[in-house]
Design a protein around this motif. Structure first.
Motif, PDB file in Angstrom:
ATOM      1  N   GLU A 169      70.336  28.015  12.935  1.00  0.00           N
ATOM      2  CA  GLU A 169      71.212  28.851  12.108  1.00  0.00           C
ATOM      3  C   GLU A 169      70.905  28.751  10.611  1.00  0.00           C
ATOM      4  O   GLU A 169      71.546  29.428   9.810  1.00  0.00           O
ATOM      5  N   THR A 201      78.455  30.491  18.910  1.00  0.00           N
ATOM      6  CA  THR A 201      78.260  31.326  17.726  1.00  0.00           C
ATOM      7  C   THR A 201      77.049  32.229  17.930  1.00  0.00           C
ATOM      8  O   THR A 201      76.050  31.818  18.521  1.00  0.00           O
ATOM      9  N   THR A 202      77.140  33.464  17.452  1.00  0.00           N
ATOM     10  CA  THR A 202      76.026  34.406  17.556  1.00  0.00           C
ATOM     11  C   THR A 202      75.033  34.129  16.432  1.00  0.00           C
ATOM     12  O   THR A 202      75.411  34.053  15.266  1.00  0.00           O
ATOM     13  N   PRO A 210      74.310  34.245  21.714  1.00  0.00           N
ATOM     14  CA  PRO A 210      75.151  33.116  21.300  1.00  0.00           C
ATOM     15  C   PRO A 210      74.491  31.774  21.640  1.00  0.00           C
ATOM     16  O   PRO A 210      73.654  31.683  22.545  1.00  0.00           O
ATOM     17  N   VAL A 249      75.378  27.289  21.808  1.00  0.00           N
ATOM     18  CA  VAL A 249      76.468  26.311  21.837  1.00  0.00           C
ATOM     19  C   VAL A 249      75.942  24.942  22.246  1.00  0.00           C
ATOM     20  O   VAL A 249      74.933  24.832  22.960  1.00  0.00           O
TER      21      VAL A 249
END
Length: 274
Positions: free
Chosen positions: A258, A127-128, A237, A239
């Protein structure tokens, strides 16, 4: 049998019945407690506590902000330790695909992340979480009066760029091409911090780096915006890795990155929201 004997026998039977009743109640209570005890660990196992070491491989440009988030993570999860390996995203990706043990990978470009995901080393889709753009870093006061990419071609000016294989170097090449500028640097560096260090040590007169690195350097350098940077913005990104030794802690660290607090730390460092 006398009246006294009858009364004595009745009292004896009553006492025995009471004792039996107490024993039965105690047994029932014990079974109930045992059942509650069994339910406790089962409930606890459903929500495991984050503990142990979480190893994070991250692009060099994330060093300051991720170090701050690492301290926050350790404070929020007593007993944990965040170990970082910062460097050029391509080198980190090669280490991961080569079997280096790590829990989290945060790259400075989707292309670099793709190296890891295509190799099957990611636990899921990346995910960015932020974006970053370039600036020209100069010594304080900008003594060479650099105002554009074209100014980097001035005779005698020594410039450092990131290697073309790393995200900051790839972005710089894209910006140079967009501006129609042909530039031969005196040095190609393996990560953005190395390029900036060349400038701070006065080994070069300018370096093309990320805005976040100019911010992190404080008064040691000045930053010059240039319009071509708008077309060379890098997305970052992140992960959890497939063979993460501490997957639970990896997911918790990414959740912090995030979160609203993570975004605050990153934007204050100069990163752009995704």
């Amino acid at each position: 049998m006398t009246t006294a004997s009858v009364r004595h026998r009745a009292l004896t039977l009553a006492a025995g019945g009471a004792a039996a009743l107490l024993a039965l109640t105690a047994c029932s209570s014990s079974e109930s407690s045992s059942g509650s005890s069994d339910a406790g660990p089962s409930s606890s196992a459903a929500s495991p506590t984050v503990s142990g070491t979480v190893t994070v491989f991250a692009a060099a440009s994330l060093k300051e902000s991720f170090t701050t988030l690492g301290r926050q993570f350790e404070a929020a999860h007593p007993g944990t330790k965040v170990v970082f390996s910062f460097g050029g995203s391509d080198s980190l990706a090669a280490s991961i695909t080569g079997g280096a043990p790590a829990d989290v990978f945060a790259a400075a470009s989707p292309k670099t992340m793709k190296t890891v995901t295509d190799a099957g080393d990611a636990a899921g889709p990346a995910t960015t979480f932020v974006r970053n753009r370039l600036e020209i870093a100069t010594p304080p006061g900008n003594p060479d009066h650099i105002a554009s990419l074209k100014d980097l071609t001035k005779y005698g000016l020594k410039v450092a760029l990131c290697a073309k294989t790393v995200p900051c170097g790839s972005a710089a090449q894209k910006a140079l091409t967009a501006g129609g500028v042909e530039l031969t640097p005196v040095s190609y560096e393996q990560d953005v911090k190395s390029a900036l260090t060349k400038l701070v040590l006065k080994e070069v007169d300018a370096a093309v780096v990320y805005r976040t690195d100019v911010e992190a350097a404080g008064g040691k350098v000045d930053g010059v915006d240039f319009p071509e940077s708008a077309g060379a913005v890098n997305s970052y990104p992140i992960v959890t890795l497939k063979d993460a030794p501490n997957a639970a802690a990896a997911r918790a660290f990414i959740a912090l990155v995030e979160s609203a607090e993570g975004r605050r730390v990153l934007t204050e460092a100069g990163f752009l929201t995704p």
